[in-house]
Design an enzyme around this catalytic site. Sequence first.
Site, PDB file in Angstrom:
ATOM      1  N   ASP A   1       0.851  -1.183   0.000  1.00  0.00           N
ATOM      2  CA  ASP A   1       0.000   0.000   0.000  1.00  0.00           C
ATOM      3  C   ASP A   1       0.891   1.239   0.000  1.00  0.00           C
ATOM      4  O   ASP A   1       1.638   1.471   0.945  1.00  0.00           O
ATOM      5  CB  ASP A   1      -0.879  -0.041   1.267  1.00  0.00           C
ATOM      6  CG  ASP A   1      -1.975   1.001   1.226  1.00  0.00           C
ATOM      7  OD1 ASP A   1      -2.087   1.713   0.208  1.00  0.00           O
ATOM      8  OD2 ASP A   1      -2.711   1.107   2.226  1.00  0.00           O
TER       9      ASP A   1
ATOM     10  N   ASP B   1      -2.840   2.258  -5.978  1.00  0.00           N
ATOM     11  CA  ASP B   1      -1.737   2.293  -5.026  1.00  0.00           C
ATOM     12  C   ASP B   1      -1.721   1.109  -4.081  1.00  0.00           C
ATOM     13  O   ASP B   1      -1.039   1.130  -3.079  1.00  0.00           O
ATOM     14  CB  ASP B   1      -1.807   3.591  -4.211  1.00  0.00           C
ATOM     15  CG  ASP B   1      -3.140   3.761  -3.514  1.00  0.00           C
ATOM     16  OD1 ASP B   1      -4.117   3.126  -3.955  1.00  0.00           O
ATOM     17  OD2 ASP B   1      -3.210   4.506  -2.534  1.00  0.00           O
ATOM     18  N   GLU B   2      -2.494   0.072  -4.386  1.00  0.00           N
ATOM     19  CA  GLU B   2      -2.671  -0.987  -3.418  1.00  0.00           C
ATOM     20  C   GLU B   2      -2.809  -2.322  -4.145  1.00  0.00           C
ATOM     21  O   GLU B   2      -3.503  -2.384  -5.166  1.00  0.00           O
ATOM     22  CB  GLU B   2      -3.971  -0.680  -2.661  1.00  0.00           C
ATOM     23  CG  GLU B   2      -4.068  -1.271  -1.298  1.00  0.00           C
ATOM     24  CD  GLU B   2      -5.421  -0.955  -0.665  1.00  0.00           C
ATOM     25  OE1 GLU B   2      -6.042   0.060  -1.034  1.00  0.00           O
ATOM     26  OE2 GLU B   2      -5.850  -1.743   0.172  1.00  0.00           O
TER      27      GLU B   2
END
Lengths: 355, 366
Positions: free
Chosen positions: A8, A103-104
Amino acid sequence: MRKIIHLDMDAFYAAVEQRDNPALRGRPVVVGGAPDGRGVVATCSYEARRFGIRSAMPASRAARLCPDAVFLRPRFDVYRRVSSRIQALFREYTSLVEPLSLDEAYLDVSDARAFRGSATLIAGDIRRRVRTDTGLTISAGVSYNKFLAKQASDLDKPDGLRLITPDQGPAFVATLPVGRFHGVGQATERRMLALGIRTGADLRRWTLPALQGAFGKRAQFYHDIARGVDRRPVQGTRVRKSLGAETTFPVDLREPADMVDALAVLAERVAASLNARGLLARTVTLKVKYADFDQISRSRTAREPFRSGAGILRQVEQMLAATEAGPRAVRLLGVTLSALESVSPAGGEQLGWEF
Amino acid sequence: MKIEISREALVPALQAVIGVVERRQTLPVLANVLVVADEAGLSLTTTDLEVELVARVDLQIEEGGQITVPARKLMDIVRNLPEGASITLTVDQGRAVVTAERSRYSLATLPATEFPTVEDIGTTEPVLLPQGNLPELIERTQFSMAVQDVRYYLNGLLLELEPKLLRAVATDGHRLALGELSGSVEVNNNQQVIVPRKGVQELLRLLDDSEDEVRLELGSNHMRVTLPGLRFTSKLIDGRFPDYQRVIPKVEDNVMLADRDTLRQALVRASILSNEKYRGVRFILDKDLLKIQSNNPEQEQADEELSVDYPGTPLEVGFNASYLLDAITVLDGQQVRMGLVDANSSCLLQDSEKQEYRYVVMPMRL
């Protein structure tokens, strides 16, 4: 036993902005809607979090909490480029990569060869390479299922790495407040608290039949997760047909203004996940569940594809006005995008004005 | 009711109003034309509930009355009668009877009372202006209107009346067109209305470049234009048009002057190899040189080079070629002036000498 890593990026959009503009470093930065509009906060820097600003909060409220914050509109094309770079990096370790957003991602490294299959060493290596490649920091959580890996990545954020071993799992879950459990939203949390279930330990005391009486078909999932068991696989190649988000309200909504506020949050959320995947949507669907559990949905396909939270909100707001919401109280609202198509790399992104 | 009229007088009047009669109506009476005969002569009215058209013909009426008749059928019948035919229209037991020489047609009718008309629009201040420049003003701005956008206030043309000025603005959120007619307008109060797309297109069809005066009236919910023998009324879009002034660039750091037709042709060619859907082309500007590049998903590539007047700094910007072409095509001067800021900001297109017409286009990220 599986080996799962949850990765993350730390305050991703805000971190990219601070990386690209040194003047923003060390300052509260809020990326999302304009503070004088209806938009919500997509991401904010850690400096901004100190003022109580959080994701999904109305930007106007963020501006009141921290009048000195720098408000920026998201530059999704830049974020997408960083995202595809880190995703390519993830895939060097395993093909089982499930991106959740820009983003994860979850990685299943059970069969990975690097570092003799050590998930912790792989996670450390990924963190180091993300930093050198992009100049940004990423937090990692390592564990034996998705739920615990995700919890672990949160423990040392930002720029952290944590491991939850199979030995530690049940004890970790026991102390966790139920609101933090995967699949427990505001509404379920409220019901659990009413039943005296505050932590994982409380939940674990309930037998499966008792849970079934209270929660129906979700019971098995809660029963498992209270024991640190999460069987959900990391889905490597998933073709999305639709993207959606919905919320059951702790208290039924009666005011149209409150419903629109809720829709604004949902619209931003689905738009973020749309942008994360580099997609556009032609169809938007509004789901309304009234207080008496009567449920309707309304769809609309537009000529100009939906791409922004503001555009989606405008449409669902119109659709909501044509329902009985208001005169009838509403317990759930949902927004789903379908007829997805990718933003063609050769096509480019037409810029426009927010009118 | 009984009227006698020549084919040559009836056909143009019917033709002028037939445009708003849609083939599929929500109300049966909307398929009809309202025929009114009285001492003022003959009037023909059609409506789609958004736009109303009334054509007037000076005529001695034998017997007054009013009735509604299927518009397209009536039109097709009279148009196909022989030239110079003298037509008689009467109403007999709920039927409209059209006779000419040895032809006789009996048509279904609906009562005139069922026909929705707009009489008083509550005008405050009528304006007289020469028809001449009005079609140009609409033609050169209307292409930037949005099409079925949820931002309903963009699906129309903004008309602004100011002392000595009539301004038209259209935008779809990606580009904007602004035109101004000055001098001939006499108003005391500023007025602002949004005319829906349908009304704009219908009005454009009726206007010609003659010097006849038109009378323009703006009410709170309607706009009315009166031409010789014809009255046009359109509902207005009830909404607030965005503050368009804020998107017109005030500072242009980099100004390019180019031969309009050379630029137009280069853009037409380069866009052949751009992505069919997005029409992206890349402008690469350097001292007195413009390069235009485009690629399509098949990796084919177009390169154009133009000598231009550009003292500015090197700059690279992507644009939708269609947006630029729409603007460049309606500008009519020898040279076009393009003011740019950077790759993420809007650019301003106008004639190198005049600025009655201004076009703002947002770039693309390519």
